[in-house]
Scaffold this motif. Structure first.
Motif, PDB file in Angstrom:
ATOM      1  N   GLU A 137     -12.391   3.035   2.355  1.00 11.80           N
ATOM      2  CA  GLU A 137     -10.980   3.298   2.389  1.00 11.80           C
ATOM      3  C   GLU A 137     -10.126   2.044   2.562  1.00 11.80           C
ATOM      4  OE1 GLU A 137      -9.198   5.932   0.904  1.00 11.80           O
ATOM      5  OE2 GLU A 137     -10.288   7.698   1.035  1.00 11.80           O
ATOM      6  N   THR A 174       0.540  -1.669  -0.344  1.00 13.64           N
ATOM      7  CA  THR A 174       0.092   0.428   0.230  1.00 13.64           C
ATOM      8  C   THR A 174       1.335   1.322   0.375  1.00 13.64           C
ATOM      9  OG1 THR A 174      -0.478   0.064   2.006  1.00 13.64           O
ATOM     10  CG2 THR A 174      -1.883  -1.218   1.006  1.00 13.64           C
ATOM     11  N   VAL A 209      -4.843   4.862   6.530  1.00 15.73           N
ATOM     12  CA  VAL A 209      -5.836   5.380   6.642  1.00 15.73           C
ATOM     13  C   VAL A 209      -6.623   6.348   7.225  1.00 15.73           C
ATOM     14  CG1 VAL A 209      -8.651   5.131   5.963  1.00 15.73           C
ATOM     15  CG2 VAL A 209      -7.097   3.612   5.053  1.00 15.73           C
ATOM     16  N   LEU A 212     -16.755   6.257   4.804  1.00 11.81           N
ATOM     17  CA  LEU A 212     -16.151   6.179   4.048  1.00 11.81           C
ATOM     18  C   LEU A 212     -14.713   5.402   4.649  1.00 11.81           C
ATOM     19  CD1 LEU A 212     -17.125  10.408   4.003  1.00 11.81           C
ATOM     20  CD2 LEU A 212     -16.906   8.628   1.965  1.00 11.81           C
ATOM     21  N   VAL A 213     -14.398   5.812   6.228  1.00 10.02           N
ATOM     22  CA  VAL A 213     -12.934   5.039   6.853  1.00 10.02           C
ATOM     23  C   VAL A 213     -13.422   3.546   6.432  1.00 10.02           C
ATOM     24  CG1 VAL A 213     -11.645   4.207   8.917  1.00 10.02           C
ATOM     25  CG2 VAL A 213     -12.789   6.381   8.841  1.00 10.02           C
ATOM     26  N   LEU A 262     -10.855  -0.664  -0.085  1.00  7.40           N
ATOM     27  CA  LEU A 262      -9.511  -0.501  -1.241  1.00  7.40           C
ATOM     28  C   LEU A 262      -7.928  -1.038  -0.691  1.00  7.40           C
ATOM     29  CD1 LEU A 262     -11.245   2.695  -2.541  1.00  7.40           C
ATOM     30  CD2 LEU A 262     -11.339   0.880  -3.445  1.00  7.40           C
ATOM     31  N   ALA A 263      -8.224  -0.115   0.464  1.00  3.65           N
ATOM     32  CA  ALA A 263      -6.115  -1.220   0.586  1.00  3.65           C
ATOM     33  C   ALA A 263      -5.592  -2.599   0.907  1.00  3.65           C
ATOM     34  CB  ALA A 263      -5.863  -0.375   1.965  1.00  3.65           C
ATOM     35  N   ALA A 298      -6.885   0.491  10.134  1.00  5.56           N
ATOM     36  CA  ALA A 298      -7.032   2.049   9.340  1.00  5.56           C
ATOM     37  C   ALA A 298      -5.876   2.622   9.890  1.00  5.56           C
ATOM     38  CB  ALA A 298      -8.042   2.971   9.660  1.00  5.56           C
ATOM     39  N   ILE A 337     -17.892   2.587  -4.654  1.00  4.84           N
ATOM     40  CA  ILE A 337     -16.964   1.889  -5.098  1.00  4.84           C
ATOM     41  C   ILE A 337     -17.114   2.144  -6.251  1.00  4.84           C
ATOM     42  CG2 ILE A 337     -15.023   0.873  -4.710  1.00  4.84           C
ATOM     43  CD1 ILE A 337     -15.106   1.067  -2.102  1.00  4.84           C
ATOM     44  N   ARG A 348     -16.857   9.447  -3.634  1.00  2.06           N
ATOM     45  CA  ARG A 348     -17.239  10.805  -2.241  1.00  2.06           C
ATOM     46  C   ARG A 348     -18.357  11.794  -2.663  1.00  2.06           C
ATOM     47  NH1 ARG A 348     -13.700  10.764   1.605  1.00  2.06           N
ATOM     48  NH2 ARG A 348     -11.274   9.843   1.251  1.00  2.06           N
ATOM     49  N   LYS A 355     -12.773   2.650  -7.886  1.00  2.00           N
ATOM     50  CA  LYS A 355     -13.150   4.064  -7.212  1.00  2.00           C
ATOM     51  C   LYS A 355     -13.824   4.162  -6.353  1.00  2.00           C
ATOM     52  CE  LYS A 355     -10.484   6.051 -11.211  1.00  2.00           C
ATOM     53  NZ  LYS A 355     -10.842   4.350 -12.147  1.00  2.00           N
ATOM     54  N   LEU A 356     -13.391   5.143  -4.905  1.00  5.62           N
ATOM     55  CA  LEU A 356     -14.375   5.529  -3.969  1.00  5.62           C
ATOM     56  C   LEU A 356     -15.023   7.210  -4.393  1.00  5.62           C
ATOM     57  CD1 LEU A 356     -15.766   6.031  -1.350  1.00  5.62           C
ATOM     58  CD2 LEU A 356     -13.709   6.783  -0.228  1.00  5.62           C
TER      59      LEU A 356
END
Length: 722
Positions: A688, A91, A671, A684-685, A691-692, A666, A558, A565, A562-563
C-alpha cells in the motif's frame, strides 16, 4: 541545498560574522586614533581581553540560538509542512497537515487543510455521483460474476503473450493441486494475473491450438479446439480453447485475428486412470481365462461319452474343478492387481481431417521448408486424434525424407476405409528398406530444434492405429500409410457470438490485453506498468552473516497498478536453530509454531517461482535480500531481478521527515497498518505504501524503474549494509 545544509552554513557564519564585525570596527577606530590615544587605549584594553572574548562568545552563542530557532520555525518547519501538503495533494490522504509554528504559519496550514477538506468533499460528491451512475452496470456485472463462480469448469483468459488476464476460483483450486508448495503459495506461483500460462502448458502445444482456432475462424466454422496435456506434476488435463475476438461480441474478424484466448480446463487424471484400470481388468479376465475355458469345454465334451472309464471320468471332473477354481482366483486377483505391461491409451479429441492435413502442410513447409500438395482429401472425414503429437510425427517423417533421401515434395491423401481413415504421405524418389522405416519408427523424434521423448510408434499406438510403407512401382512412388480411428461427422456451425466479457470474476484485470513484456527494456519501463512482488521476512535474529535464518516469508503481488490481495504467499519454516528471545518479542513466532514446518530449501523454490518475472519490493530491502542471497549457493536459486526499497524511496520523496520507519511512512501516507510484524501483514502495508509513493515519485520526475533505482542509490540509507 537541503535545509540541514543551510542550517549548518548559517551556524558557522554567525561567529565568523561577529569576529569580522568586531575586527572591522576595531580597525577603523585604531586608524582614527592618535599615537597617545592608541597607547592609552591599549593600556585600558590589555587587562580586559579575556573578558572581551567571553562577551564575544556569549554574543555568538545567542546569535546561533536565534538563527537555529528562526531556521526551525521559518525553514525546516515549512519544508516539512510542504512535504505533508504534497502528500495530501497527491494521495488525498485523510490525515491533515500538522498545525505548528508561528501564528502566520499556523494560519497558512489551516487554510491548506480547509482547501484539502473542500477538495475531498468535492471528490466524495463526484464519487457518489459515479457510484449512482454505475449501479445498473455493477448489478449486471454481479450477475455475471455469480455465474462465473458457479461454473464447475476452471476458466482462464490469456492475451496473445500467454499472460493471464482472468481466472476463477475453480482454476485457482485446480492449480493449487498442481503446486509443489500448496500450503505456501496456494498455486499462486503457477497461476496469477500477469503470469505466463507457459509455466504450466507447453508453448508449442498452445501455439498449435491457437493456429487451429485461427484456421477455423478463416473457414467460418466453430472456432473452438481441444487438446490434452500432462503437467509437470503428472496430472492429465483436457483443455478447450476458444478465441477472444478483438472487436467484441458478434464481430466478424477477417484473417482469423484474435486478441487472446479462453481456456476451459478439466482434470481427467482420475477418469483416465479409472478407464485404464477397467481396460486392464477386462484384458486380464479375457486373456487369462481363455485357456481355462478351453480346458473346461474339452473336459465337459469328454464326459458326454457313455463308455468313458470311471477313472478317466473322475480325472476330467477334477480338471473342471481345478480350472473353475483357477478362474475364480484370477477373478479375485484382478480386482486388486492389473497387468502393467499394457500401454495406456491417450485421450483423443475429434477433429476434421481436412484441418489436420492443412495444419500438417503449414507445419512441414514452415519447419522443414519442404513443399507440400494435396492429392485426394475427403472433406467430410472426421478423426479421433491427438493432433499435436500426430503433427510432430508427420513433420519428423518429412524431415527424415528431406534430409536423408533428398525428397523435394510430399503429397497427402486422406480417404475412408470402413471404421478407419487412411492418411497417406506420398513422395517420389529413392526407395528405402524396411529396416530404415523401422528405425525411424522407434527413434525419439528430434528435428528442427524440437525434441520429443516419443517415437513415431508411440504416437501411432496412442491412436490405437497402424503405420506401414507401401510402394507404387508403376508411378515410382512410395508412401507412409497411417490408419487412424474415424469419428462421427459434426455439423459445421456459424462463428458464435462470444460475449463481450465474462462478468466480474473473483480475480481480473483486462488492462493487460495491451501489455507486451518485449516492448521495452525493463529499466526503461514506467513504474506504473511493471509487475511487483512485495515481500517481507521474519527471522531468528538480526544477523544473517552470523547464522540467523528466515522463519517466515510473506508476499503479495501488484499487477498493472493494482494490489492483488487474493494472490498471496505465506509460509512458516523450521530454521533448524534456536530463536533469539528478542526477536520472538517482536514477531511473536515461537519454536512450537515452527515444529514440523518445511525447511527453507523446500519453500524457497516456490517463492522463487511466485516472484518470477516481477520486480521485488520490500521495506529495508537490504536486510531481506541478504538472507535470500546467502541461500543462493545451497539452493541454486538466484534472485537477480530488480529490487526497490520503500525506505529509500521515502527518503527520496520526504528528505525532511524525522523517521522513515514503515509505521511512520504509513501514517504520513494515510495507510492503515494491520498485522504489523507478520510477514504477509508487513508485505500488505509495504505494498500500500509503495502504491502511494509511485505518484509522488512521478511528481518529482521519477517515472521509470531506472530513475527510481538511481534516485534510491543516492539516499543516505542506501549505504547501510548487512
Amino acid at each position: 541545498m537541503s535545509p540541514r545544509a543551510r542550517l549548518t552554513l548559517a551556524t558557522l557564519a554567525v561567529p565568523v560574522f561577529l569576529l569580522l564585525t568586531v575586527a572591522a570596527v576595531g580597525g577603523i577606530l585604531w586608524v582614527d586614533l592618535s599615537a597617545e590615544e592608541r597607547h592609552a587605549l591599549a593600556g585600558l584594553l590589555a587587562p580586559r581581553v579575556g573578558l572581551m572574548f567571553v562577551f564575544l562568545a556569549l554574543a555568538a552563542v545567542c546569535a546561533i540560538a536565534v538563527v537555529r530557532q528562526l531556521h526551525r520555525n521559518y525553514v525546516a518547519l515549512p519544508a516539512r509542512l510542504a512535504e505533508e501538503a504534497r502528500v495530501l495533494l497527491s494521495t488525498g490522504a485523510a490525515r491533515p497537515v500538522g498545525v505548528a509554528g508561528s501564528p502566520e504559519v499556523r494560519a497558512l496550514v489551516e487554510t491548506i487543510n480547509a482547501l484539502a477538506e473542500h477538495r475531498r468533499s468535492l471528490e466524495d460528491d463526484v464519487a457518489e455521483r459515479i457510484r449512482a451512475a454505475m449501479n445498473s452496470v455493477e448489478e449486471e456485472k454481479n450477475r455475471l460474476a455469480a455465474l462465473m463462480s458457479e461454473l464447475t469448469q476452471s476458466v482462464i483468459v490469456c492475451n496473445l503473450e500467454g499472460r493471464v488476464l482472468l481466472y476463477n476460483g475453480h482454476a485457482r483450486q485446480q492449480f493449487r493441486a498442481l503446486s509443489d508448495a500448496p500450503a505456501a503459495a496456494g498455486g499462486g506461483e503457477l497461476l496469477g494475473l500477469g503470469r505466463s500460462i507457459y509455466t504450466v502448458f507447453d508453448r508449442a502445444l498452445v501455439d498449435h491450438a491457437l493456429e487451429t482456432v485461427r484456421h477455423r475462424l478463416q473457414r467460418g466454422i466453430q472456432a473452438v479446439t481441444h487438446f490434452v496435456t500432462t503437467t509437470r506434476s503428472g496430472q492429465l488435463l483436457r483443455v478447450q480453447m476458444a478465441p477472444v475476438l478483438p472487436g467484441g461480441a458478434g464481430t466478424v474478424v477477417a484473417g482469423g485475428e484474435v486478441s487472446g484466448f479462453i481456456l476451459l480446463l478439466d482434470n481427467i487424471t482420475r477418469n483416465f486412470e479409472t478407464e485404464s484400470r477397467r481396460d486392464q481388468m477386462l484384458h486380464t479376465l479375457t486373456e487369462g481365462n481363455r485357456a481355462a475355458l478351453a480346458n473346461v469345454r474339452a473336459a465337459a465334451e469328454m464326459l458326454d461319452y457313455a463308455d468313458l472309464q470311471e477313472e478317466l471320468r473322475e480325472r476330467f471332473r477334477k480338471v473342471i474343478r481345478d480350472e473353475v477354481q483357477a478362474m475364480s482366483q484370477l477373478l479375485d486377483r484382478t480386482a486388486t492387481e492389473f497387468a502393467d505391461s499394457l500401454k495406456a491409451r491417450w485421450p483423443l479429441e475429434e477433429m476434421l481431417g481436412a484441418d489436420l492435413v492443412a495444419a500438417a502442410q503449414r507445419r512441414i513447409e514452415q519447419m522443414v521448408s519442404l513443399p507440400t500438395k494435396l492429392e485426394e482429401v475427403d472433406e467430410g472425414l472426421w478423426l479421433k486424434v491427438d493432433s499435436f503429437s500426430l503433427l510432430q510425427a508427420l513433420t519428423y517423417l518429412a524431415h527424415r525424407l528431406s534430409d536423408e533421401f533428398e525428397v523435394r515434395e510430399v503429397r497427402f491423401r486422406l480417404v475412408p476405409n470402413g471404421r478407419l481413415v487412411h492418411l497417406d504421405m506420398i513422395w517420389s524418389g529413392q526407395a528405402m528398406s524396411t529396416e530404415t522405416v523401422m528405425s525411424w519408427e522407434l527413434e525419439a523424434m528430434q528435428f528442427a530444434g524440437e525434441s520429443s521423448p516419443l517415437s513415431v510408434r508411440d504416437v501411432i499406438e496412442r491412436h490405437d492405429g497402424e503405420m506401414w510403407m507401401e510402394r507404387e512401382k508403376v508411378r515410382h512412388r512410395a508412401f507412409f500409410r497411417i490408419a487412424l480411428p474415424a469419428a462421427v461427422p459434426q455439423v459445421a456451425q456459424e462463428v458464435p457470438a462470444y460475449p463481450a466479457g465474462e462478468g466480474r470474476p473473483e480475480y481480473y484485470d483486462f488492462d493487460l490485453f495491451s501489455w507486451s513484456e518485449r516492448s521495452r527494456a525493463l529499466d526503461d519501463r514506467p513504474l506504473a506498468e511493471l509487475a511487483y512482488t512485495v515481500f517481507d521476512t521474519e527471522t531468528t535474529g538480526l544477523n544473517p552473516s552470523q547464522g540467523d535464518e528466515i522463519i517466515q516469508i510473506g508476499a503479495v503481488r501488484i499487477v498493472n497498478g493494482k494490489l492483488l490481495r487474493g494472490e498471496a504467499f505465506e509460509q512458516l519454516m523450521d530454521p533448524g536453530r534456536p530463536l533469539d528471545p528478542e526477536s520472538v518479542k517482536v514477531h511473536g513466532i515461537t519454536a512450537d509454531m515452527l515444529a514440523g514446518r518445511p525447511a527453507i530449501a523446500t519453500v524457497l523454490p516456490a517463492f522463487h517461482a511466485f516472484a518470477a518475472d516481477t520486480v521485488l519490493v520490500a521495506h529495508n530491502a537490504a536486510f531481506d535480500m541478504r538472507f535470500l542471497q546467502l541461500k543462493e549457493a545451497a539452493t541454486g536459486l538466484r534472485f537477480d531481478q530488480p529490487v526497490l526499497d520503500t525506505l529509500l524511496l521515502s527518503a527520496v520523496i520526504h528528505p525532511n521527515q524525522e523517521s522513515h520507519r514503515l509505521e511512520a511512512i504509513a501514517e504520513l501516507l494515510g495507510v492503515e497498518v494491520v498485522g504489523r510484524h507478520t510477514a504477509v501483514g508487513d508485505a500488505l502495508v509495504t505494498a500500500e505504501v509503495f502504491l502511494a509513493l509511485v505518484p509522488l515519485l512521478a511528481a518529482k520526475g521519477i517515472v521509470t524503474l531506472r530513475q527510481a533505482r538511481e534516485a534510491a542509490e543516492q539516499s543516505y540509507y542506501a549505504r547501510v549494509r548487512y
